[in-house]
Motif scaffolding. Structure first.
Motif, PDB file in Angstrom:
ATOM      1  N   ARG A  10       0.863  -0.754   0.370  1.00  0.00           N
ATOM      2  CA  ARG A  10       0.360  -0.049  -0.141  1.00  0.00           C
ATOM      3  C   ARG A  10       1.180   1.024   0.007  1.00  0.00           C
ATOM      4  NH1 ARG A  10      -2.319  -0.894   5.527  1.00  0.00           N
ATOM      5  NH2 ARG A  10      -0.465  -1.810   5.653  1.00  0.00           N
ATOM      6  N   GLU A  11       0.222   2.364  -0.591  1.00  0.00           N
ATOM      7  CA  GLU A  11       0.737   3.508  -0.896  1.00  0.00           C
ATOM      8  C   GLU A  11       1.674   3.744   0.872  1.00  0.00           C
ATOM      9  OE1 GLU A  11       0.295   8.472  -0.896  1.00  0.00           O
ATOM     10  OE2 GLU A  11      -1.562   7.288  -1.474  1.00  0.00           O
ATOM     11  N   GLN A  12       1.316   3.507   2.022  1.00  0.00           N
ATOM     12  CA  GLN A  12       1.698   3.596   3.381  1.00  0.00           C
ATOM     13  C   GLN A  12       3.215   2.799   3.539  1.00  0.00           C
ATOM     14  OE1 GLN A  12      -1.887   3.086   5.256  1.00  0.00           O
ATOM     15  NE2 GLN A  12      -0.638   1.175   6.523  1.00  0.00           N
ATOM     16  N   ASP A  13       3.692   1.928   2.554  1.00  0.00           N
ATOM     17  CA  ASP A  13       4.485   0.841   2.504  1.00  0.00           C
ATOM     18  C   ASP A  13       6.180   0.960   2.500  1.00  0.00           C
ATOM     19  OD1 ASP A  13       2.811  -1.072   4.227  1.00  0.00           O
ATOM     20  OD2 ASP A  13       1.740  -1.337   2.167  1.00  0.00           O
ATOM     21  N   LEU A  14       5.242   2.282   1.339  1.00  0.00           N
ATOM     22  CA  LEU A  14       6.660   3.113   0.320  1.00  0.00           C
ATOM     23  C   LEU A  14       7.477   2.574   1.106  1.00  0.00           C
ATOM     24  CD1 LEU A  14       4.587   4.129  -2.353  1.00  0.00           C
ATOM     25  CD2 LEU A  14       5.560   1.980  -2.350  1.00  0.00           C
ATOM     26  N   PRO A  15       7.618   3.951   2.035  1.00  0.00           N
ATOM     27  CA  PRO A  15       8.835   4.725   2.840  1.00  0.00           C
ATOM     28  C   PRO A  15       9.278   3.277   3.670  1.00  0.00           C
ATOM     29  CG  PRO A  15       6.916   6.281   3.339  1.00  0.00           C
ATOM     30  CD  PRO A  15       6.208   4.971   2.922  1.00  0.00           C
ATOM     31  N   GLU A  16       8.923   2.898   4.178  1.00  0.00           N
ATOM     32  CA  GLU A  16       9.975   1.586   4.294  1.00  0.00           C
ATOM     33  C   GLU A  16      10.189   0.256   3.733  1.00  0.00           C
ATOM     34  OE1 GLU A  16       9.157  -2.811   7.507  1.00  0.00           O
ATOM     35  OE2 GLU A  16       7.698  -0.884   6.957  1.00  0.00           O
ATOM     36  N   LEU A  17       9.900   0.041   2.697  1.00  0.00           N
ATOM     37  CA  LEU A  17       9.917  -0.703   1.241  1.00  0.00           C
ATOM     38  C   LEU A  17      11.339  -0.056   0.290  1.00  0.00           C
ATOM     39  CD1 LEU A  17       9.221  -2.995  -0.142  1.00  0.00           C
ATOM     40  CD2 LEU A  17       8.094  -1.355  -2.063  1.00  0.00           C
ATOM     41  N   PHE A  18      10.719   1.778   0.085  1.00  0.00           N
ATOM     42  CA  PHE A  18      12.084   2.065   0.127  1.00  0.00           C
ATOM     43  C   PHE A  18      13.430   2.207   0.704  1.00  0.00           C
ATOM     44  CE2 PHE A  18       9.350   4.970  -3.154  1.00  0.00           C
ATOM     45  CZ  PHE A  18       8.895   3.917  -3.572  1.00  0.00           C
ATOM     46  N   GLU A  19      12.812   1.565   1.823  1.00  0.00           N
ATOM     47  CA  GLU A  19      14.532   1.653   2.914  1.00  0.00           C
ATOM     48  C   GLU A  19      15.669   0.898   2.372  1.00  0.00           C
ATOM     49  OE1 GLU A  19      14.181   2.669   7.025  1.00  0.00           O
ATOM     50  OE2 GLU A  19      13.233   4.983   6.821  1.00  0.00           O
ATOM     51  N   TRP A  39       4.906   3.938 -12.320  1.00  0.00           N
ATOM     52  CA  TRP A  39       4.726   3.178 -13.676  1.00  0.00           C
ATOM     53  C   TRP A  39       4.633   1.755 -13.763  1.00  0.00           C
ATOM     54  CZ3 TRP A  39       8.404   0.076 -15.901  1.00  0.00           C
ATOM     55  CH2 TRP A  39       8.142   0.376 -17.192  1.00  0.00           C
ATOM     56  N   GLN A  40       5.545   0.943 -13.162  1.00  0.00           N
ATOM     57  CA  GLN A  40       5.672   0.497 -13.252  1.00  0.00           C
ATOM     58  C   GLN A  40       4.759  -1.001 -12.165  1.00  0.00           C
ATOM     59  OE1 GLN A  40       9.344  -1.487 -12.093  1.00  0.00           O
ATOM     60  NE2 GLN A  40       8.795  -3.196 -13.032  1.00  0.00           N
ATOM     61  N   PHE A  41       3.920  -0.617 -11.076  1.00  0.00           N
ATOM     62  CA  PHE A  41       3.354  -1.087 -10.436  1.00  0.00           C
ATOM     63  C   PHE A  41       1.724  -1.167 -10.318  1.00  0.00           C
ATOM     64  CE2 PHE A  41       7.375  -2.317  -8.974  1.00  0.00           C
ATOM     65  CZ  PHE A  41       7.651  -3.904  -9.682  1.00  0.00           C
ATOM     66  N   LYS A  42       1.606   0.536 -10.643  1.00  0.00           N
ATOM     67  CA  LYS A  42       0.010   0.828 -10.695  1.00  0.00           C
ATOM     68  C   LYS A  42      -1.067   0.959 -11.770  1.00  0.00           C
ATOM     69  CE  LYS A  42      -2.105   4.345  -7.525  1.00  0.00           C
ATOM     70  NZ  LYS A  42      -1.726   5.024  -6.496  1.00  0.00           N
ATOM     71  N   HIS A  43      -0.076   1.617 -12.490  1.00  0.00           N
ATOM     72  CA  HIS A  43      -0.594   2.628 -14.044  1.00  0.00           C
ATOM     73  C   HIS A  43      -0.434   0.950 -15.281  1.00  0.00           C
ATOM     74  CE1 HIS A  43      -0.803   5.327 -11.192  1.00  0.00           C
ATOM     75  NE2 HIS A  43       0.033   6.266 -11.627  1.00  0.00           N
ATOM     76  N   ALA A  44       0.752  -0.005 -15.009  1.00  0.00           N
ATOM     77  CA  ALA A  44       0.251  -0.940 -15.947  1.00  0.00           C
ATOM     78  C   ALA A  44      -1.192  -1.237 -16.766  1.00  0.00           C
ATOM     79  CB  ALA A  44       1.033  -2.243 -15.529  1.00  0.00           C
ATOM     80  N   PRO A  45      -1.428  -1.627 -18.143  1.00  0.00           N
ATOM     81  CA  PRO A  45      -2.379  -1.304 -19.000  1.00  0.00           C
ATOM     82  C   PRO A  45      -2.932  -2.501 -17.424  1.00  0.00           C
ATOM     83  CG  PRO A  45      -0.445  -0.918 -20.424  1.00  0.00           C
ATOM     84  CD  PRO A  45       0.377  -0.437 -19.033  1.00  0.00           C
ATOM     85  N   HIS A  46      -2.584  -3.970 -17.865  1.00  0.00           N
ATOM     86  CA  HIS A  46      -2.983  -4.643 -17.295  1.00  0.00           C
ATOM     87  C   HIS A  46      -2.901  -5.243 -16.287  1.00  0.00           C
ATOM     88  CE1 HIS A  46      -5.496  -7.912 -19.289  1.00  0.00           C
ATOM     89  NE2 HIS A  46      -5.006  -9.029 -18.111  1.00  0.00           N
ATOM     90  N   ARG A  47      -3.482  -4.751 -15.448  1.00  0.00           N
ATOM     91  CA  ARG A  47      -3.682  -5.244 -13.234  1.00  0.00           C
ATOM     92  C   ARG A  47      -3.936  -7.109 -12.861  1.00  0.00           C
ATOM     93  NH1 ARG A  47      -2.823  -1.433  -9.985  1.00  0.00           N
ATOM     94  NH2 ARG A  47      -2.851  -2.596  -8.458  1.00  0.00           N
ATOM     95  N   LEU A  48      -3.495  -7.412 -12.169  1.00  0.00           N
ATOM     96  CA  LEU A  48      -3.311  -8.285 -11.845  1.00  0.00           C
ATOM     97  C   LEU A  48      -4.350  -8.637 -10.954  1.00  0.00           C
ATOM     98  CD1 LEU A  48      -0.255 -11.039 -13.368  1.00  0.00           C
ATOM     99  CD2 LEU A  48      -2.895 -10.556 -14.138  1.00  0.00           C
ATOM    100  N   ALA A  49      -3.813  -7.519  -9.637  1.00  0.00           N
ATOM    101  CA  ALA A  49      -4.797  -7.611  -8.695  1.00  0.00           C
ATOM    102  C   ALA A  49      -5.477  -6.264  -8.297  1.00  0.00           C
ATOM    103  CB  ALA A  49      -3.262  -7.787  -7.686  1.00  0.00           C
ATOM    104  N   ASP A  50      -5.888  -6.757  -7.581  1.00  0.00           N
ATOM    105  CA  ASP A  50      -7.563  -5.548  -7.057  1.00  0.00           C
ATOM    106  C   ASP A  50      -6.824  -4.898  -5.962  1.00  0.00           C
ATOM    107  OD1 ASP A  50      -8.889  -3.507  -6.696  1.00  0.00           O
ATOM    108  OD2 ASP A  50     -11.269  -5.429  -5.660  1.00  0.00           O
ATOM    109  N   SER A  51      -5.680  -4.131  -6.027  1.00  0.00           N
ATOM    110  CA  SER A  51      -4.690  -3.445  -5.342  1.00  0.00           C
ATOM    111  C   SER A  51      -4.678  -2.453  -5.589  1.00  0.00           C
ATOM    112  CB  SER A  51      -3.594  -4.943  -4.838  1.00  0.00           C
ATOM    113  OG  SER A  51      -3.108  -5.015  -5.916  1.00  0.00           O
ATOM    114  N   GLU A  52      -3.912  -2.026  -4.581  1.00  0.00           N
ATOM    115  CA  GLU A  52      -2.982   0.164  -4.881  1.00  0.00           C
ATOM    116  C   GLU A  52      -2.211  -0.975  -5.623  1.00  0.00           C
ATOM    117  OE1 GLU A  52      -2.364   3.077  -1.645  1.00  0.00           O
ATOM    118  OE2 GLU A  52      -3.277   1.632  -0.164  1.00  0.00           O
ATOM    119  N   TYR A  53      -1.341  -1.408  -5.368  1.00  0.00           N
ATOM    120  CA  TYR A  53       0.046  -1.917  -6.458  1.00  0.00           C
ATOM    121  C   TYR A  53      -0.069  -3.436  -7.017  1.00  0.00           C
ATOM    122  CZ  TYR A  53       1.826   2.166  -4.868  1.00  0.00           C
ATOM    123  OH  TYR A  53       1.785   3.587  -4.580  1.00  0.00           O
ATOM    124  N   ASP A  54       0.517  -3.917  -7.630  1.00  0.00           N
ATOM    125  CA  ASP A  54       0.460  -5.312  -8.122  1.00  0.00           C
ATOM    126  C   ASP A  54       2.114  -5.535  -7.725  1.00  0.00           C
ATOM    127  OD1 ASP A  54      -1.540  -5.935  -9.142  1.00  0.00           O
ATOM    128  OD2 ASP A  54      -0.887  -5.810 -11.771  1.00  0.00           O
TER     129      ASP A  54
END
Length: 352
Positions: A10-19, A39-54
């Motif tokens: 989720r978006e709130q996980d990104l600071p820790e993930l980027f660390e 770009w890679q995990f949110k805006h791809a043309p064909h999403r696989l999961a109903d989530s903020e990010y693939d």
């Protein structure tokens, strides 16, 4: 394992993930850039999961200890269109069962799984799951400036003949009929049926190609097209030198248009002093076709032609695995009859 769980990022996980990425992918700062990740995990043309990010994260004791990203796509195989998923950035910090937990969660999302560039540990897991694999994505290369290749990459006399012959056979004039483009029409749906009607491939639509090559932040891909055929390439400087290499990512030109298309690409790149061009592609009919125009296979020389240039090195190639149903049973896949390039998955992301 106590306290272990796989969840969607989720978006709130990104600071820790980027660390974590600063350690796990310290040589790839792109991964820590929000617009690139989106770009890679949110805006791809064909999403696989109903989530903020693939994108999956592995937590142990509340801390992120692993991850696995994925990108969905449509592909054509044996006369049908289906949904597949490429894995990206599969990492488990302690190399225990967390990596397998991530993979199994990904497998729940899509029946057709595609993996490129993986290590021996991963290969052992795939072997247990009876997933068909090949050790390396085939590569073809052509010398543009033979003398520069011989000198810069330190080839001996035994390989000089191959490199000189490659440069001599490469078409360097006659381009101009191809149009350089900045975007494709999103409704375009390109075919490679002129190389064989039964070749399996990810669908190359204008929508997909624009996302993959032109929407990606801080990358500079170039494209030419003519008569419903196209090529996409980029020019990569060779570290520590004033010359460059042309990396072809997509190639659909038939034999009749190939000489002009190659000349056009070199003309576009001439100010960057290219000395070599290459194309990583599993499709044997395309590879055989470009061998008539100066390209040779990676094993044509006794000393391998480098395939990394920042810095110059030889990777040994990128392994590929394709896991189609029926799963966990012995299957044969003719990888040479698939059109898979280094533009698929995340192999060609520019890191530095």
């Amino acid at each position: 394992m106590s306290g272990q769980g796989v969840e969607f990022c989720r978006e709130q996980d990104l600071p820790e993930l980027f660390e974590r990425f600063a350690d796990w992918y310290r040589f790839n700062p792109r991964m820590r850039e929000r617009d690139y990740f989106d770009w890679q995990f949110k805006h791809a043309p064909h999403r696989l999961a109903d989530s903020e990010y693939d994108f999956l994260i592995l937590r142990e004791g509340g801390a992120i200890k692993g991850c696995l990203g994925f990108t969905g796509f449509e592909f054509e195989h044996e006369g049908r269109t289906a949904t597949g998923g490429w894995t990206h950035n599969w990492y488990a910090q302690d190399r225990r069962d967390g990596g397998l937990a991530l993979l199994l969660r990904f497998m729940e999302l899509v029946d057709n799984r595609f993996i490129i560039r993986f290590n021996d540990n991963t290969a052992r897991v795939f072997s247990l799951l009876k997933v068909p694999m090949v050790a390396a994505l085939p590569r073809w290369w052509a010398a543009i400036d033979a003398e520069a290749c011989l000198d810069l990459f330190k080839f001996g006399k035994q390989d000089a003949r191959v490199i000189l012959q490659s440069a001599g056979d490469l078409p360097t004039s006659g381009g101009g009929g191809e149009q350089e483009i900045a975007q494709f029409d999103p409704s375009d749906d390109f075919s490679i049926s002129h190389y064989g009607r039964d070749i399996a491939r990810a669908k190359r639509t204008g929508h997909y190609l624009n996302w993959r090559y032109f929407d990606i932040p801080r990358h500079n891909y170039r494209a030419i097209r003519s008569a419903g055929q196209f090529a996409i390439f980029r020019v990569e400087p060779v570290m520590g030198s004033s010359v460059s290499v042309i990396r072809i990512l997509e190639w659909t030109f038939d034999a009749a248009l190939t000489p002009r298309a190659l000349a056009s690409i070199m003309n576009v790149a001439k100010d960057r002093r290219p000395i070599l061009m290459d194309f990583h592609c599993s499709c044997e009919p395309i590879g055989r076709s470009i061998e008539h125009f100066g390209f040779v296979r990676q094993d044509a020389t006794t000393k391998p032609m480098p395939d990394l240039f920042r810095p110059t090195n030889y990777s040994g190639g990128n392994a590929i695995a394709i896991d189609l149903p029926p799963h966990r049973s012995e299957r044969l896949i003719d990888f040479t009859n698939w059109y898979i390039t280094s533009g698929d998955s995340d192999v060609d992301r520019i890191k530095l």
